[in-house]
Motif scaffolding. Structure first.
Motif, short mmCIF file in Angstrom:
data_model
loop_
_atom_site.label_atom_id
_atom_site.label_comp_id
_atom_site.label_asym_id
_atom_site.label_seq_id
_atom_site.Cartn_x
_atom_site.Cartn_y
_atom_site.Cartn_z
N SER A 111 0.83 -1.20 0.00
CA SER A 111 0.00 0.00 0.00
C SER A 111 0.86 1.26 0.00
O SER A 111 0.58 2.23 -0.70
CB SER A 111 -0.92 -0.01 1.23
OG SER A 111 -1.62 1.21 1.34
N GLY A 115 1.13 4.28 -2.78
CA GLY A 115 1.02 5.70 -2.44
C GLY A 115 2.21 6.51 -2.91
O GLY A 115 2.06 7.66 -3.36
N ALA A 149 1.15 10.58 4.59
CA ALA A 149 -0.23 10.20 4.31
C ALA A 149 -0.31 8.79 3.73
O ALA A 149 -1.20 8.01 4.10
CB ALA A 149 -0.85 11.20 3.33
N ALA A 150 0.64 8.44 2.84
CA ALA A 150 0.66 7.09 2.27
C ALA A 150 0.92 6.04 3.35
O ALA A 150 0.30 4.97 3.36
CB ALA A 150 1.72 7.01 1.18
N ARG A 153 -2.23 5.90 5.84
CA ARG A 153 -3.37 5.26 5.17
C ARG A 153 -3.24 3.74 5.19
O ARG A 153 -4.18 3.03 5.58
CB ARG A 153 -3.46 5.75 3.73
CG ARG A 153 -4.61 5.13 2.95
CD ARG A 153 -4.50 5.40 1.47
NE ARG A 153 -3.35 4.74 0.87
CZ ARG A 153 -3.11 4.70 -0.45
NH1 ARG A 153 -3.94 5.33 -1.27
NH2 ARG A 153 -2.05 4.08 -0.93
N GLY A 154 -2.07 3.23 4.80
CA GLY A 154 -1.88 1.79 4.77
C GLY A 154 -1.96 1.16 6.15
O GLY A 154 -2.60 0.13 6.34
N LEU A 157 -5.75 1.38 7.57
CA LEU A 157 -6.71 0.51 6.87
C LEU A 157 -6.36 -0.97 7.04
O LEU A 157 -7.25 -1.82 6.99
CB LEU A 157 -6.75 0.87 5.38
CG LEU A 157 -7.39 2.22 5.04
CD1 LEU A 157 -7.33 2.48 3.54
CD2 LEU A 157 -8.84 2.27 5.50
N CYS A 207 -10.00 1.36 -1.95
CA CYS A 207 -9.60 2.65 -1.35
C CYS A 207 -8.12 2.95 -1.50
O CYS A 207 -7.70 4.09 -1.27
CB CYS A 207 -9.97 2.67 0.14
SG CYS A 207 -11.74 2.72 0.45
N THR A 208 -7.35 1.96 -1.86
CA THR A 208 -5.91 2.18 -2.01
C THR A 208 -5.49 2.01 -3.46
O THR A 208 -5.28 2.99 -4.18
CB THR A 208 -5.11 1.21 -1.11
OG1 THR A 208 -5.56 -0.14 -1.35
CG2 THR A 208 -5.33 1.54 0.35
N ASP A 212 -5.50 4.88 -6.28
CA ASP A 212 -4.16 5.29 -6.71
C ASP A 212 -3.99 5.14 -8.21
O ASP A 212 -3.45 6.03 -8.89
CB ASP A 212 -3.10 4.46 -5.98
CG ASP A 212 -3.04 4.78 -4.50
OD1 ASP A 212 -3.65 5.78 -4.08
OD2 ASP A 212 -2.37 4.03 -3.76
#
Length: 322
Positions: A111, A115, A149-150, A153-154, A157, A207-208, A212
């Motif tokens: 993930s 990102g 943020a990347a 996020r991973g 989630l 969502c990823t 992306d």
């Protein structure tokens, strides 16, 4: 084969089978695996060294490249123990906690890599479409925010996935399709209702990786429109050349990822050899090929590498003379 009915967590284990039908050749298969892992680790380490030491590479696009190299190193080190353990040493078993930890790192790093590829696409978008605002938009703070943020996020989630599996009971054969722990693979071994867990995994992918990929496609459509407007000028040709490395990296990452996801979701009864090939291509070829692509395509990386080699030769020559 170990059945998992009525087993406690400390007794629960999963088995890697490598490549079914080729068990007698596993020791020989381990030789190219060792070589490929060594090349991947060396290539990404060299990229990190170049970006850190060469002032000419202290630019946003190469900072993102360094983060990509770190991620690829993490992916290689996450799968190396079980892949080489299966093919070389003949260690085919892993405990539940170790399996969940490996699964989390593999998916979280995948993930994160996705990102970072988005951040690199954004970098190229700004550099080509808004060159006068590049230094104002791609500041050190912006680079840290995009990378952070990347990562967040991973991690956020993916945090529920090990919890889902931790609370399941496994009553089927505990044989995994790959030489590492992969969430869809583990989910098929559970003997409870996996509808919610499977749906959450699909939501995570959408969502990823899906978001992306959509952003990257839109970015390059905008880049292509800008380049076509520039025509056959030197700037237009240079712009396309700077995008070539990133596009190759995107394809190297997404094609095996999509292929493996399709095999797990739709291609039931797939030959084990194809599963083994695609699973290893997904997590081994990406760390291996990314440094090669940038070494062959990026002029700045080539110049920095030649400079380091020249300095090394001069240093060795001076030591020899003394």
């Amino acid at each position: 084969m170990l059945a998992l009915n009525n087993t406690t967590d400390d007794q629960l284990a999963f088995l890697f089978i490598g490549i079914p039908g080729l068990e007698a050749l596993h020791i020989w298969i381990s030789i190219p695996f060792c070589f490929l892992y060594l090349m991947a680790l060396m290539g990404n380490s060299i990229l990190l060294l170049l970006v850190r030491s060469e002032q000419s590479l202290h630019e946003p696009q190469f900072y993102f490249l360094a983060m990509l190299a770190i991620t690829d190193l993490g992916l290689s080190l996450s799968t190396l123990p079980t892949v080489l353990g299966t093919f070389w040493i003949g260690t085919h078993q892993i405990g539940l906690d170790g399996c969940l930890a490996q699964m989390f790192f593999i998916h979280a790093l995948s993930s994160l890599e996705s990102g970072i590829l988005v951040a690199m696409a954004f970098d190229r978008l700004v550099a080509i479409c808004c060159p006068l605002s590049y230094s104002r938009i791609l500041t050190s703070r912006a680079i840290i925010c995009l990378s952070g943020a990347a990562f967040i996020r991973g991690a956020v989630l993916l945090a529920p996935l090990p919890l889902f599996l931790r609370n399941f009971s496994f009553c089927r054969d505990n044989v995994l399709s790959h030489s590492y722990c992969y969430y869809p693979d583990l989910l098929t071994l559970a003997c409870e209702d996996i509808t919610f867990s499977s749906a959450y995994g699909l939501i995570f992918v959408l969502c990823t990786f899906a978001v992306d990929a959509l952003f990257i496609i839109v970015s390059y459509l905008k880049i292509l429109t800008t380049v076509l407007r520039l025509g056959a000028s030197d700037r237009g040709l240079r712009s396309m050349h700077t995008c070539a490395c990133h596009l190759c990296t995107v394809l190297i990452f997404y094609l095996p990822l999509i292929s493996l996801a399709v095999l797990h979701r739709y291609a039931h009864g797939t030959p084990p050899l194809l599963y083994a090939t695609m699973s290893n291509a997904y997590l081994l070829l990406t760390p291996l090929l990314n440094p090669l692509v940038y070494s062959l395509k990026s002029r700045q990386i080539q110049v920095a590498l030649q400079k380091r080699l020249w300095i090394q030769r001069v240093t060795v020559g001076e030591r020899t003379e003394t």
